[in-house]
Scaffold this motif. Structure first.
Motif, PDB file in Angstrom:
ATOM      1  N   ARG A   1       0.723  -1.268   0.009  1.00 13.46           N
ATOM      2  CA  ARG A   1      -0.090  -0.133   0.038  1.00 13.46           C
ATOM      3  C   ARG A   1       1.108   1.259   0.045  1.00 13.46           C
TER       4      ARG A   1
ATOM      5  N   LEU B   1       2.139   1.527  -3.270  1.00 15.50           N
ATOM      6  CA  LEU B   1       1.297   2.131  -4.415  1.00 15.50           C
ATOM      7  C   LEU B   1       1.047   3.496  -4.225  1.00 15.50           C
TER       8      LEU B   1
ATOM      9  N   TRP C   1       0.372  -5.102  -5.632  1.00  8.71           N
ATOM     10  CA  TRP C   1      -0.660  -3.995  -5.839  1.00  8.71           C
ATOM     11  C   TRP C   1      -1.928  -4.835  -6.260  1.00  8.71           C
TER      12      TRP C   1
END
Length: 212
Positions: free
Chosen positions: A22, A25, A170
């Motif tokens: 996360r 990303l 992801w």
């Protein structure tokens, strides 16, 4: 006497890659979007200025980034498309798109740095302004906007490298958005035979109100 051994909790070990994915990303999205915006903005700014000798004296000339080279703006759009496409593909496709994202950043940097001292665009404008095809620009100066465009390319490159390194962790687009996916139909509520309006509605829908 009992001894207590500190053993990592399985959930903690499983949550670590998720948090890392996360974080990477979010950074890739930030770097990619910001880098493309910076490159596009820099391409619209004045990269060089000078003068041309005409009959009335010195004529001021300016050249925007788009006049000097269209590569940074074009690759910025390609980078944005690749950044979005990363979530639409998986496995090998994601690696290829991430590589395209990184190469877009490299291309922006190279084009901006090479064009930082370019004078071709202003020489052409000087020839047009003076009517002399051999005329060249005088008092030539360059601004720092080409280096701003290169910084935008660097951000896009970082986004591509993050996608190459962490892209496997992801998420991808949900299957419900894919073509050909049927949505579950709602089960019709049984018709109450004592309510005529429900019977008529069932007949209008082409249903048998008797349930047969």
């Amino acid at each position: 006497m009992e001894y207590v051994t500190a053993v990592p909790h399985p959930r903690s070990e499983a949550a670590a890659p998720t948090r890392s994915g996360r974080r990477s990303l979010a950074m890739a999205l930030l770097f990619g979007a910001l880098g493309a915006a910076v490159a596009l903005l820099a391409s619209r700014q004045r990269w060089a200025e000078g003068t041309a000798s005409v009959a009335g004296g010195a004529f001021p000339l300016t050249a925007k980034g788009s006049d000097v080279t269209g590569v940074p703006a074009a690759l910025a759009i390609v980078g944005l498309a690749a950044l979005v496409a990363v979530f639409a593909v998986r496995r090998a496709g994601r690696v290829l798109v991430a590589g395209l994202l990184a190469l877009s950043g490299v291309g922006i940097m190279a084009a901006a740095l090479v064009s930082a001292s370019d004078r071709t665009a202003l020489d052409e404008k000087a020839a047009q302004a003076s009517g002399d095809t051999t005329a060249t620009v005088a008092s030539l100066t360059h601004t720092g906007w080409p280096y701003v465009a290169a910084a935008g390319g660097l951000l896009i490159l970082l986004a591509g490298l993050l996608a190459l390194r962490f892209g496997r962790a992801w998420p991808a687009m949900s299957g419900r958005y894919e073509r050909g996916t049927d949505r579950p139909r709602k089960t019709a509520r049984p018709v109450d035979p004592e309510r005529p309006e429900e019977i008529w509605k069932a007949l209008d829908r082409g249903e048998d109100p008797t349930g047969a």
